[in-house]
Design an enzyme around this catalytic site. Structure first.
Site, PDB file in Angstrom:
ATOM      1  N   SER A   1      50.299 -18.362  -1.343  1.00  0.00           N
ATOM      2  CA  SER A   1      49.142 -18.191  -2.216  1.00  0.00           C
ATOM      3  C   SER A   1      47.859 -18.620  -1.511  1.00  0.00           C
ATOM      4  CB  SER A   1      49.357 -18.954  -3.520  1.00  0.00           C
ATOM      5  OG  SER A   1      48.318 -18.693  -4.434  1.00  0.00           O
TER       6      SER A   1
ATOM      7  N   ASP B 253      42.398 -13.846  -3.419  1.00  0.00           N
ATOM      8  CA  ASP B 253      43.084 -14.812  -2.548  1.00  0.00           C
ATOM      9  C   ASP B 253      44.084 -14.092  -1.640  1.00  0.00           C
ATOM     10  OD1 ASP B 253      45.029 -14.227  -4.465  1.00  0.00           O
ATOM     11  OD2 ASP B 253      45.730 -16.278  -4.633  1.00  0.00           O
TER      12      ASP B 253
ATOM     13  N   ASP C 221      47.270 -13.561  -1.364  1.00  0.00           N
ATOM     14  CA  ASP C 221      48.295 -12.656  -1.899  1.00  0.00           C
ATOM     15  C   ASP C 221      47.762 -11.819  -3.053  1.00  0.00           C
ATOM     16  OD1 ASP C 221      48.254 -14.957  -3.552  1.00  0.00           O
ATOM     17  OD2 ASP C 221      50.269 -14.558  -4.272  1.00  0.00           O
TER      18      ASP C 221
ATOM     19  N   ASP D 110      46.677 -12.141  -6.073  1.00  0.00           N
ATOM     20  CA  ASP D 110      47.028 -12.220  -7.493  1.00  0.00           C
ATOM     21  C   ASP D 110      45.932 -12.924  -8.290  1.00  0.00           C
ATOM     22  OD1 ASP D 110      47.490 -14.777  -6.546  1.00  0.00           O
ATOM     23  OD2 ASP D 110      49.503 -14.965  -7.385  1.00  0.00           O
TER      24      ASP D 110
END
Length: 574
Positions: free
Chosen positions: A146, A303, A305, A307
């Site tokens: 993340s 960010d 990833d 999400d």
């Protein structure tokens, strides 16, 4: 973290068994350094509902191919015991070794007789959630850490419903992992052979078209961006959002897009933003610098990833205001409910879902629109579980929107995780809608506070390191439970909720009610005036998080309350 182990014994075993040259070099370099050996081997990364997450390197307390293989063998055992057979989808973001870890996990799954679907390149986390259900898989793996710094990587596991794995399922996988020797008990297929015999299959690019259809189905005001010119600065923070976020903006008619070129392409070193977390102002520095040149209506930052998404907008004085996740979520809630009611497609008994640490401002918004608000524990998987519950009753259309304060949002039920692609689309649409009325996003936010009250939220992080740090975190939570404060910053505490003991106590009436949510190590304090403070150890990092809410007659008043509470809570975090 896992149980304390005889770290020297395990270190010696690694010296003998490891065949990866980089890891071998690291192991040799720490010979005789007891602290370095202990830190890498005194425990094992524990597999939980967030899967695995840790710094890259050699050792059981690090992310590396051996830890990934062991976890995947445990997952394979779990799937085979539960289903007898199965399929697993895997993807990754731009993290260092992310593609390698995907391929190693695929080799283990294929060797265990499971069908494996992998992506041809990095993809946003929500795409992996979509793939699990779209391909009829029993599980999914997303290789990501993340928003953590570059030294980290992780391994997030999804169930067949597209949600992050539940506590019960994660516990069962962890039990399997505990009985697996990562060198001797892991099955491993040859990657090229598995590709040739279709045990491992690269997913066709057409599946992303299917995903985008579902995303664009969530439009509330179709065509608004085409008729109202919108200027956007966008940074994917060297992550996975670049292609699909830009694609959705183009698809809905946003033509004036400026990319932060230094952060455009995937780069797990994150050289221009050491902490690639869109919640942090320093991660947005280059984006804000470009904003000062082109003066867009919006800055969007996703960010690594993709999400989560953060936004900023220009103030009348020419500076840019960074919106908190709470503010963006509240704005989207108001926009979606207002527009859907106006066009007549708001369902009967609509539902919005938020986490317990997310702003209470949403309660006032939902009340205005006759919308049910559901509070869940921290973690988007719990929002996904609400969607799943509605789907089982054939009522998924009641779900309108869900979000958490850390910039994670989801409209629609096509995935079971937060999605920066759909959120970016809706944010652009919202900005265009209000621009059509002559309003900037800063003016819209000010009007929202004016209408519902000034709810100011802040999150404070207290970091701890190593084994002693974890013990200290535990002692702090125990102390707060055994010796609860009667007031914070001079505000009398009127209610305490303990999500570990499942009890909420009203200190004014003396009433106790049962909290019907999964067990979680969280303490919540409600004070006179409606102010709040929530204390929660992070599930993915060695830190305790404080979520503070202050309510005032204006921004300054609310900020003064927040500052007072935050300052007083410092004494409990020493």
């Amino acid at each position: 973290m896992g149980d304390v182990m005889d770290y020297n014994v395990i270190y010696k075993k690694w010296l003998e068994k490891v065949q990866d040259s980089d890891l071998s070099d690291e192991l040799c370099a720490i010979k005789g350094d007891d602290d370095a050996i202990r830190d890498r081997f005194y425990t094992a990364l524990k597999f939980g509902t967030a899967g695995l997450r840790g710094t890259l390197g050699a050792g059981t307390n690090r992310m590396n191919i051996y830890v990934v293989r062991q976890a995947t063998q445990g997952l394979s055992n779990y799937i085979l015991k539960k289903y007898g057979k199965g399929a697993v989808a895997i993807s990754h973001d731009s993290r260092i070794n992310a593609s390698l870890f995907m391929h190693e996990a695929a080799r283990v799954l294929a060797a265990n007789g499971l069908k494996v679907y992998i992506t041809s390149e990095l993809q946003p986390t929500p795409v992996l959630s979509y793939l699990v259900r779209h391909l009829g898989c029993q599980a999914g793996i997303m290789v990501t850490a993340s928003h953590n710094p570059a030294a980290y990587n992780g391994y997030k596991v999804y169930g067949e419903d597209g949600c992050q794995m539940t506590d019960v399922a994660a516990g069962m996988v962890y039990d399997e992992i505990q009985h697996i020797d990562m060198f001797d008990d892991v099955k491993l297929a040859d990657f090229d052979t598995a590709l040739h015999d279709h045990s491992i299959e690269v997913i066709a690019d057409s599946v992303y078209d299917d995903y985008m259809v579902e995303v664009e189905r969530q439009q509330v005001s179709p065509g608004i961006c085409g008729s109202t010119p919108l200027s956007v600065v966008y940074t994917p923070l060297n992550g996975a959002g670049n292609k699909l976020v830009r694609r959705v903006m183009n698809d809905i008619g946003v033509s004036d897009i400026h990319i932060v070129t230094e952060q455009e392409l995937p780069d797990g070193n994150f050289t221009t933003c050491p902490f690639p977390n869109p919640e942090l102002p320093e991660a947005l520095e280059l984006g804000l610098k470009l904003c000062k040149e082109v003066h867009p209506d919006l800055l969007l930052a996703t960010d690594p990833d993709s999400d989560r998404v953060s936004i900023a907008a220009e103030k009348p004085d020419g500076s840019f205001r960074i919106f908190t996740g709470n503010e963006t979520g509240a704005l989207l809630t108001e926009y979606i409910l207002e527009r859907r009611r106006a066009v007549g497609n708001l369902p009967d008994h609509p539902i919005v879902v938020k986490t317990i640490v997310t702003t209470k401002l949403v309660s006032a918004i939902c009340e205005r629109y006759g919308c049910e608000l559901v509070d869940v524990l921290t973690g988007f998987k719990y929002i996904g579980e609400v969607i799943l519950g509605l789907e089982r009753k054939g009522e998924e259309d009641r779900y309108i929107f869900g979000f958490e304060e850390s910039c994670g949002y989801l409209s629609g039920t096509y995935v079971r995780d937060k999605d920066a692609v759909v959120a970016s689309m809706l944010i652009c649409e919202m900005a265009a809608y209000y621009k059509q009325q002559g309003l900037s996003m800063v003016e819209v936010l000010d009007a929202l506070y004016e209408r519902y009250g000034y709810y100011l939220n802040t999150t404070l992080d207290y970091y701890f390191t190593g084994e002693s740090g974890l013990e200290k975190m535990g002692q702090m939570m125990t102390s707060l439970r055994e010796n609860p404060p009667s007031s914070i910053a001079g505000f009398t505490i009127t209610a305490i909720a303990d999500y570990q003991q499942h009890i909420a106590r009203d200190l004014v009436t003396g009433d106790e009610t049962v909290i019907d949510l999964p067990t979680s190590n969280v303490l919540s304090y409600t004070m006179e005036g409606g102010h709040m403070c929530i204390v929660r150890p992070s599930g993915t990092e060695p830190k305790i998080k404080l979520y503070v809410t202050g309510i005032g007659e204006d921004t300054a008043g609310a900020k003064a309350v927040v500052d007072r509470i935050a300052e007083d809570m410092n004494r409990y975090m020493q």
